[in-house]
Design a protein around this motif. Structure first.
Motif, PDB file in Angstrom:
ATOM      1  N   THR A 274       9.220   9.213   0.619  1.00 44.48           N
ATOM      2  CA  THR A 274       8.920   8.864   2.015  1.00 44.48           C
ATOM      3  C   THR A 274       7.989   7.661   2.062  1.00 44.48           C
ATOM      4  O   THR A 274       8.197   6.722   2.852  1.00 44.48           O
ATOM      5  N   PHE A 275       6.974   7.646   1.204  1.00 42.87           N
ATOM      6  CA  PHE A 275       6.085   6.486   1.118  1.00 42.87           C
ATOM      7  C   PHE A 275       6.865   5.234   0.723  1.00 42.87           C
ATOM      8  O   PHE A 275       6.631   4.138   1.258  1.00 42.87           O
ATOM      9  N   ARG A 276       7.790   5.352  -0.224  1.00 45.17           N
ATOM     10  CA  ARG A 276       8.563   4.191  -0.662  1.00 45.17           C
ATOM     11  C   ARG A 276       9.446   3.649   0.458  1.00 45.17           C
ATOM     12  O   ARG A 276       9.568   2.424   0.644  1.00 45.17           O
ATOM     13  N   ILE A 277      10.053   4.541   1.196  1.00 46.61           N
ATOM     14  CA  ILE A 277      10.887   4.107   2.327  1.00 46.61           C
ATOM     15  C   ILE A 277      10.032   3.427   3.379  1.00 46.61           C
ATOM     16  O   ILE A 277      10.436   2.421   3.985  1.00 46.61           O
ATOM     17  N   PHE A 278       8.824   3.934   3.607  1.00 54.56           N
ATOM     18  CA  PHE A 278       7.897   3.281   4.528  1.00 54.56           C
ATOM     19  C   PHE A 278       7.605   1.857   4.061  1.00 54.56           C
ATOM     20  O   PHE A 278       7.571   0.909   4.866  1.00 54.56           O
ATOM     21  N   GLY A 279       7.383   1.689   2.760  1.00 51.82           N
ATOM     22  CA  GLY A 279       7.107   0.355   2.234  1.00 51.82           C
ATOM     23  C   GLY A 279       8.260  -0.606   2.467  1.00 51.82           C
ATOM     24  O   GLY A 279       8.051  -1.767   2.861  1.00 51.82           O
ATOM     25  N   LEU A 280       9.486  -0.143   2.234  1.00 47.35           N
ATOM     26  CA  LEU A 280      10.664  -0.984   2.477  1.00 47.35           C
ATOM     27  C   LEU A 280      10.784  -1.365   3.949  1.00 47.35           C
ATOM     28  O   LEU A 280      11.093  -2.515   4.282  1.00 47.35           O
ATOM     29  N   LEU A 281      10.554  -0.410   4.836  1.00 48.52           N
ATOM     30  CA  LEU A 281      10.630  -0.689   6.270  1.00 48.52           C
ATOM     31  C   LEU A 281       9.593  -1.730   6.689  1.00 48.52           C
ATOM     32  O   LEU A 281       9.888  -2.638   7.476  1.00 48.52           O
ATOM     33  N   LEU A 282       8.391  -1.612   6.165  1.00 51.68           N
ATOM     34  CA  LEU A 282       7.334  -2.564   6.508  1.00 51.68           C
ATOM     35  C   LEU A 282       7.710  -3.974   6.068  1.00 51.68           C
ATOM     36  O   LEU A 282       7.500  -4.946   6.799  1.00 51.68           O
ATOM     37  N   TRP A 283       8.267  -4.108   4.879  1.00 52.41           N
ATOM     38  CA  TRP A 283       8.646  -5.430   4.407  1.00 52.41           C
ATOM     39  C   TRP A 283       9.879  -5.961   5.142  1.00 52.41           C
ATOM     40  O   TRP A 283       9.941  -7.148   5.477  1.00 52.41           O
TER      41      TRP A 283
ATOM     42  N   GLY B  21       0.809  -1.213   0.000  1.00 54.89           N
ATOM     43  CA  GLY B  21       0.000   0.000   0.000  1.00 54.89           C
ATOM     44  C   GLY B  21       0.840   1.259   0.000  1.00 54.89           C
ATOM     45  O   GLY B  21       0.545   2.223  -0.734  1.00 54.89           O
ATOM     46  N   GLU B  22       1.917   1.275   0.790  1.00 56.82           N
ATOM     47  CA  GLU B  22       2.765   2.461   0.830  1.00 56.82           C
ATOM     48  C   GLU B  22       3.553   2.639  -0.465  1.00 56.82           C
ATOM     49  O   GLU B  22       3.751   3.769  -0.925  1.00 56.82           O
ATOM     50  N   PHE B  23       3.994   1.538  -1.066  1.00 53.05           N
ATOM     51  CA  PHE B  23       4.671   1.651  -2.358  1.00 53.05           C
ATOM     52  C   PHE B  23       3.728   2.210  -3.424  1.00 53.05           C
ATOM     53  O   PHE B  23       4.098   3.091  -4.212  1.00 53.05           O
ATOM     54  N   MET B  24       2.516   1.706  -3.453  1.00 53.59           N
ATOM     55  CA  MET B  24       1.539   2.200  -4.424  1.00 53.59           C
ATOM     56  C   MET B  24       1.217   3.679  -4.170  1.00 53.59           C
ATOM     57  O   MET B  24       1.041   4.456  -5.111  1.00 53.59           O
ATOM     58  N   ALA B  25       1.145   4.068  -2.893  1.00 53.20           N
ATOM     59  CA  ALA B  25       0.827   5.459  -2.555  1.00 53.20           C
ATOM     60  C   ALA B  25       1.908   6.419  -3.039  1.00 53.20           C
ATOM     61  O   ALA B  25       1.629   7.593  -3.305  1.00 53.20           O
ATOM     62  N   SER B  26       3.148   5.920  -3.164  1.00 50.72           N
ATOM     63  CA  SER B  26       4.240   6.796  -3.589  1.00 50.72           C
ATOM     64  C   SER B  26       4.052   7.298  -5.017  1.00 50.72           C
ATOM     65  O   SER B  26       4.624   8.322  -5.399  1.00 50.72           O
ATOM     66  N   TRP B  27       3.274   6.591  -5.811  1.00 40.90           N
ATOM     67  CA  TRP B  27       2.973   7.043  -7.174  1.00 40.90           C
ATOM     68  C   TRP B  27       1.592   7.694  -7.264  1.00 40.90           C
ATOM     69  O   TRP B  27       1.117   7.953  -8.359  1.00 40.90           O
ATOM     70  N   ALA B  28       0.981   7.948  -6.119  1.00 41.94           N
ATOM     71  CA  ALA B  28      -0.368   8.524  -6.124  1.00 41.94           C
ATOM     72  C   ALA B  28      -0.451   9.782  -5.272  1.00 41.94           C
ATOM     73  O   ALA B  28      -1.534  10.168  -4.851  1.00 41.94           O
ATOM     74  N   THR B  29       0.688  10.428  -5.020  1.00 41.47           N
ATOM     75  CA  THR B  29       0.679  11.592  -4.130  1.00 41.47           C
ATOM     76  C   THR B  29      -0.067  12.786  -4.723  1.00 41.47           C
ATOM     77  O   THR B  29      -0.448  13.693  -3.984  1.00 41.47           O
TER      78      THR B  29
END
Length: 434
Positions: free
Chosen positions: A200-209, A121-129
């Motif tokens: 920031t969203f992409r980094i959140f996605g990496l941290l979650l995984w 979800g956070e990775f997808m959000a990074s392209w939907a800001t």
């Protein structure tokens, strides 16, 4: 229907629900397994704490991202608050479905699937800001559903590993979440300044995984214990004490996310942006202290229900008496400490309260139903405050925030009064530890 005793917290011999004769669970959850109260239980607590460190860290950092998106994308504050509230609402709104899913695939797979979806979800959000519908779908729905799949296993598994120190174990789990919020709110502000909202969203996605999926592999129940996952106990809605707890906790959670969403904006009215982020971090540190401290109080001093009443009292009084008049950093800091401790304690006390009132082995069958009543507070609580702020005169300084502050405090006090009713029904004596 037999009435529970009020000399809680429960002991090993009392750790069952005297009203559960209609349930298929007829055996005590404890046997002579050496796994209980061992390092293995604390390993599960540590894994749950790590997951909530990242997950709740992101949830409570939404106020920082929200401010950035409002400033750069011209989205309204109320609309962006709804995006964050939607993600948060899945924490509780799908709990009964998550309970069914856990019975089918187990705690571990449920937690890992949740972590996978949160990162996606956070990775997808990074392209939907730049897209409001995209933010609602990616951060609000996909990340939100992942969080809903994760929070229930992390909240209930620690209860099943301990005869003693359940409140402390739960406090440590949720304390990890508020500690993560303190650290990640500062980190999010730095990331937004350096790399922007998308990265920031992409980094959140990496941290979650990277953190939550490995930690999810440790989310399990004791192997050698006589424990089954209970079905949803819908019959609890026929019990008065459950209904009153359902209503009281549901009203009490309306204001719980308001401070974390508003502090980054409110603090700028009395200080700079950098100070505002530090203030938010201090609120989350106070929340950490409140969660761990409340676990200790619930185990050994006041009991879960009394501690829950105290947490709502602190949250309510601080919003009514201190926040509306926080015209300086000194006064605002007092509000931050008291309110953070009260709001933080609420989260960690609910699983412990349910375990104390109905038996720890019934927690997974009861918490999802209790959380159904929290959906409206999670989804509408912060947007209502944002709407009150939007209607105020923005040129009036901190006075513009007073309607939101009074609403926040009033809801906490109403919830507290209803929990006092639960306390009275449960024991009949306000001064007895429960």
């Amino acid at each position: 229907m037999q009435e529970e005793k009020c000399d809680r917290p429960v002991t090993r011999s009392q750790d069952y629900d005297s009203d559960s004769t209609s349930s298929s669970l007829t055996k005590l959850e404890f046997d002579d397994s050496e796994e209980f109260d061992s390092w293995k239980g604390w390993a599960v607590v540590a894994a749950s704490s790590c997951i909530l460190f990242i997950y709740l860290g992101i949830i409570y950092s939404w106020g920082v991202l929200e401010t950035e998106l409002v400033d750069t994308m011209s989205f309204s504050l109320t609309t962006m608050t709804f995006v964050g509230s939607l993600a948060t609402s899945f924490m509780v709104s799908i709990g009964f479905l998550v309970g069914m899913f856990i019975r089918r695939v187990g705690y571990r797979r449920t937690a890992c699937l949740g972590a996978l979806l949160m990162g996606l979800g956070e990775f997808m959000a990074s392209w939907a800001t730049k897209s409001l519908p995209g933010l609602f779908i990616c951060h609000g729905v996909v990340f939100g559903i992942g969080g809903g799949l994760t929070i229930l296993p992390c909240s209930t598994v620690p209860l099943r590993w301990f005869r003693k120190h359940r409140g402390l174990a739960t406090g440590v789990v949720f304390g990890g979440g508020s500690l993560g919020a303190a650290i990640m709110s500062v980190a999010t502000n730095l990331l937004v300044d350096e790399v922007g909202a998308a990265w920031t969203f992409r980094i959140f996605g990496l941290l979650l995984w990277a953190v939550c999926i490995p930690a999810g592999l440790f989310i399990r129940k004791p192997k050698n214990a006589n424990i089954t996952v209970p079905e949803l106990q819908w019959y609890r809605f026929k019990e008065r004490k459950f209904l009153v707890l359902f209503i009281g906790s549901g009203l009490g959670c309306f204001p719980l996310f308001v401070p974390s969403y508003f502090i980054p904006i409110f603090a700028r009215a009395v200080a700079s942006q950098k100070v505002a982020i530090i203030i938010l971090a201090f609120w989350n540190v106070a929340s950490t202290i409140g969660r761990v401290g409340a676990g200790f109080l619930a185990d050994s001093v006041l009991g879960p229900l009394n501690s829950l009443v105290l947490s709502l009292f602190l949250a309510g009084v601080s919003s009514l008496v201190i926040w509306p008049f926080s015209s300086s950093i000194a006064v605002l800091s007092v509000f931050i400490v008291i309110n953070g401790m009260g709001c933080g304690a609420f989260f960690s006390l609910i699983p412990t309260t349910v375990g104390s009132m109905f038996g720890a082995r019934n927690a997974l069958g009861i918490l999802p139903l209790l959380w159904l009543g929290w959906f409206f507070g999670y989804f509408f609580g912060s947007p209502i405050a944002a709407g009150l702020y939007a209607m105020a005169d923005k040129n009036s300084g901190i006075s513009a925030y007073r309607p939101a502050a009074y609403y926040t405090g009033a809801m906490s006090i109403v919830g507290m009064l209803i929990i006092v009713c639960v306390r009275w029904m449960y024991c009949g004596k306000l001064m007895t530890r429960v």
